[in-house]
Design a protein around this motif. Structure first.
Motif, short mmCIF file in Angstrom:
data_model
loop_
_atom_site.label_atom_id
_atom_site.label_comp_id
_atom_site.label_asym_id
_atom_site.label_seq_id
_atom_site.Cartn_x
_atom_site.Cartn_y
_atom_site.Cartn_z
N SER A 557 0.83 -1.21 0.00
CA SER A 557 0.00 0.00 0.00
C SER A 557 0.86 1.25 0.00
N TRP A 585 -3.91 3.28 0.76
CA TRP A 585 -4.43 2.82 -0.53
C TRP A 585 -3.78 1.46 -0.82
N LEU A 587 -2.88 -1.47 -2.87
CA LEU A 587 -2.75 -1.65 -4.32
C LEU A 587 -2.46 -3.09 -4.72
N PRO A 598 -8.07 -3.27 -5.86
CA PRO A 598 -7.55 -2.25 -4.95
C PRO A 598 -8.67 -1.53 -4.20
N SER A 600 -9.23 1.42 -0.57
CA SER A 600 -8.55 2.35 0.34
C SER A 600 -9.34 2.45 1.65
#
Length: 748
Positions: A557, A585, A587, A598, A600
């Motif tokens: 992240s 976030w 990823l 993904p 967040s």
């Protein structure tokens, strides 16, 4: 009979002096000698008040230790009444311990200071003890501020009252008489009580308290030209074993062997001997300051007739005065730093929180100096201000630092809570490992659960700093079946209400950090996280494995954090504001997760503390978090409940519930507490919490359709050097259940 003889002898002496003064067209010169005695030296203020009332003009003054401090302030132009006001408002415990206000520390230092109970030098793997309980930096800052109006006086004979003080050269074992130099530094050296304060270095000479060799400088004051000596003696007598209660008491007792014997001759050289009755006080009885000052007044008042007769033999001469500044700030145009070799200018200015040119309050400047001292990177910090010619009260700060030779420290702590249970911490911290401004720190935490924390940080002051960290955490906790309702591996119709959950987290971060507007910290970075949790209560029948793994995944992240923290205390705040915001976030994922999308997670907290009187303080906070995207991902949900542990990932405390009792991808929570400090460091705390926790609360309106969860508590908290000790009784109205929380020691 002996008192009558002493009185006749004294007046005969004074008569001779008066006759001699008349013949030589001089008036009587009076010298005042103030002995050392730690807190007992506050009696000097009371004695000086009576000397002033009698109308005596003090022509010379000298002292040792606390006598040097009181004497220097009086010599610089303060009246005894002004000194009474100054010393009656001081917090001596804070002054002596060099406590740095929490608001003055960097964010890294706040976390660092609220984790460890004891710190020892550990260079070359040899455990050592500090040279003193305090560096005396707070004392030095105070004296520099109070003596700012005589900052340009290097010859102490040029003060409104000529002054002299005594210190001890440690290496040569000899007394040193200070009659010139930088006045705050000289009297700080004179008062550096061994074991209580670290030695003071001036021009490469190491000094400690002058009382070690000369605690009553009567000969030195007499040599200045005094005709009559008025002495105030606050030295200890020899104490019985019942009063030798600390290392300081024993050290003072040993030192008293010399001073008591020496006073036999020195008392004969004293014309007016003032000996306050302060046997019930010790050298550290600063909390009894008012009583000690009153004892000094009483002792001098008993000799008021004698003092008035001396005053009658003096000519009325206008007292020399120095103008005092009522300004609470100073304009610093430039800074000159001397002595820094390994630590850069930007690092030092960053710790001082000082940019030039700018106007800085004395309070902020002192806090900055203390913050620089609290890093442990400097054995000494000296400074003085030079007014720039042709300017309107603009100054150059000349800062001289002595870098510490110690680079390694061993720190220890202990803690208990109901999530991680008992834990002991041993830390090794190494400074200047690769660069001049870096710090490497390793925590090894053992107990019911094994953990570690590793941090490496390159501090560049006001510029972007660089850091990396690694941490491993583990705990085993019984949780309700409802907690795992979103786990697809959970068998249906499981015939138990609670199961054991083993939770493992390994996190590695690299980041950059900067401070702006002096108070905000912005952190940007990347994180690798390995998250694994499982239950050994239930097994996987298909694979014949006696446990069920709910999560075993590596995540990658990017993150950002914004912090502001001006709380005066982390655990029992009475003033200040806190804001923390975190955005992750996610990823990448590798492990049990398939078809990863993904997503967040954002969370934030704001809290405000305010004093409600001399003993009451209120605290109000609001916080919340929400996940964006990938509704099927629940591994990093918000787990709510419990009290007293250091938050991990999105595990959030809340009173009235067991740790990890509530779960969801969204939460909103509000807390309040009223803190009644009914005795010093003893707190009675009433608190309450309300929260909504669940999935997609903003999408389905669950965040505003009512309060779903609440709790309240009544607890007791005690501040100790091991950290806060807390016991709370809590009740949840919606569960109709009560709970007890125990938390002991700094949270780590």
């Amino acid at each position: 009979m002996k008192y009558l003889f002493a009185t006749i002898t004294f007046f005969f002496f004074v008569g001779l002096k008066a006759q001699e003064a008349t013949v030589q067209q001089k008036d009587l010169k009076v010298g005042v000698v103030l002995s050392g005695g730690g807190a007992k030296g506050l009696a000097h203020i009371g004695a000086l008040k009576e000397i002033e009332k009698a109308g005596i003009r003090v022509d010379y003054i000298g002292g040792t230790s606390m006598g040097a401090i009181i004497g220097a302030l009086y010599a610089s132009g303060y009246s005894a009444t002004q000194l009474d006001s100054i010393f009656n408002t001081l917090d001596f415990e804070t002054l002596i311990r060099d406590d740095v206000p929490r608001s003055a520390k960097t964010f890294y230092e706040k976390d660092d200071a609220e984790k460890y109970a004891l710190t020892f030098p550990f260079d070359d793997f040899q455990l050592r003890f500090p040279s003193g309980i305090s560096k005396g930096q707070n004392v030095y800052n105070l004296l520099s501020r109070l003596l700012f109006h005589v900052r340009d006086v290097e010859n102490f004979d040029e003060l409104p009252i000529p002054f002299v003080c005594i210190a001890t050269d440690v290496e040569k074992g000899k007394q040193v008489v200070f009659r010139n130099g930088y006045l705050p530094k000289a009297i700080t050296a004179s008062g550096a009580i061994p074991s209580l304060f670290s030695p003071i270095v001036i021009d490469d000479v190491i000094y400690v308290d002058g009382g070690v060799l000369n605690n009553y400088p009567v000969d030195e004051v007499k040599a200045m030209g005094a005709d009559v000596i008025i002495g105030v003696d606050v030295q200890d007598t020899l104490r019985g074993r019942d009063k030798l209660r600390s290392a300081v008491d024993v050290l003072v007792q040993v030192n008293n062997y010399r001073t008591i014997e020496g006073m036999i001759e020195k008392r004969k050289k004293t014309d007016v001997y003032i000996n306050p009755k302060i046997d019930d006080f010790s050298v550290v009885s600063f909390g009894e300051g008012r009583k000690i000052i009153a004892a000094g007044e009483k002792a001098a008042k008993s000799l008021s007739d004698t003092l008035q007769r001396i005053a009658s033999l003096q000519k009325e001469t206008p007292k020399k005065r120095r103008s005092f500044s009522n300004s609470t700030s100073i304009f610093i145009e430039d800074v000159v730093i001397i002595g820094n070799q390994k630590y850069t200018r930007s690092y030092i200015l960053g710790k001082l929180k000082l940019r030039t040119p700018s106007e800085v309050s004395y309070t902020d400047f002192s806090e900055g100096v203390n913050n620089l001292s609290a890093t442990g990177n400097f054995a000494g910090i000296d400074y003085h201000f030079q007014e720039l010619p042709g300017t309107d009260h603009k100054y150059k700060l000349v800062l001289q630092v002595l870098e510490s030779g110690s680079r390694t420290s061993l720190r220890v702590a202990a803690h208990y809570d109901q999530l991680f249970h008992s834990a002991g911490l041993a830390n090794i911290t190494r400074k200047r490992l690769f660069t001049n401004n870096d710090v490497a720190s390793l925590d090894l935490i053992v107990g019911d659960n094994l953990r570690y924390n590793f941090d490496y940080y390159i501090d560049k002051g006001y510029y972007w700093s660089i850091g990396l960290s690694s941490s491993y955490s583990f705990f085993d906790k019984n949780v309700a079946i409802d907690f795992l309702r979103d786990e697809p591996q959970l068998p249906e119709d499981l015939p138990v209400n609670r199961i054991s959950l083993n939770y493992t987290d390994l996190s590695n971060e690299v980041f950059v950090q900067t401070v702006f507007q002096r108070v905000f910290s912005l952190e940007l970075g990347a994180e690798h996280k390995w998250l694994k949790y499982l239950s050994e209560t239930i097994g996987n029948n298909q694979d014949n494995v006696p446990r069920t793994v709910f999560e075993n995944t590596h995540y990658g992240s990017a993150f950002g954090r914004l912090k502001y923290d001006s709380f005066d205390d982390s655990y029992f705040p009475s003033e200040g504001f806190l804001f923390s915001g975190d955005f992750h976030w996610y990823l990448l994922a590798n492990g049990d997760v398939t078809d990863f999308d993904p997503y967040s997670i954002a969370k934030a907290k704001a809290a405000y503390a305010h004093s409600l009187g001399s003993r009451f303080a209120g605290l109000f906070s609001v916080e919340g978090g929400v996940k964006f995207g990938n509704p099927e991902a629940h591994s990093l949900d918000f787990f709510i409940g419990g009290y007293g542990f250091k938050p991990l990932n999105n595990i959030i405390p809340m009173i009235g519930y067991e740790p990890l009792e509530l779960r969801g991808d969204t939460y909103l929570k509000s807390d309040f507490q009223i803190d009644f400090e009914f005795a010093k460091k003893n707190h009675l705390i009433l608190a309450g919490s309300i929260a909504n926790v669940g999935n997609n609360l903003f999408g389905n309106g669950g965040w505003i359709d009512g309060v779903h969860h609440s709790g309240m508590s009544l607890g007791y908290g005690l501040e100790t050097f091991f950290g806060p000790m807390e016991l709370k009784y809590a009740y949840s109205p919606d569960l109709r259940e009560d709970a007890w929380y125990v938390s002991a020691g700094f949270r780590f």
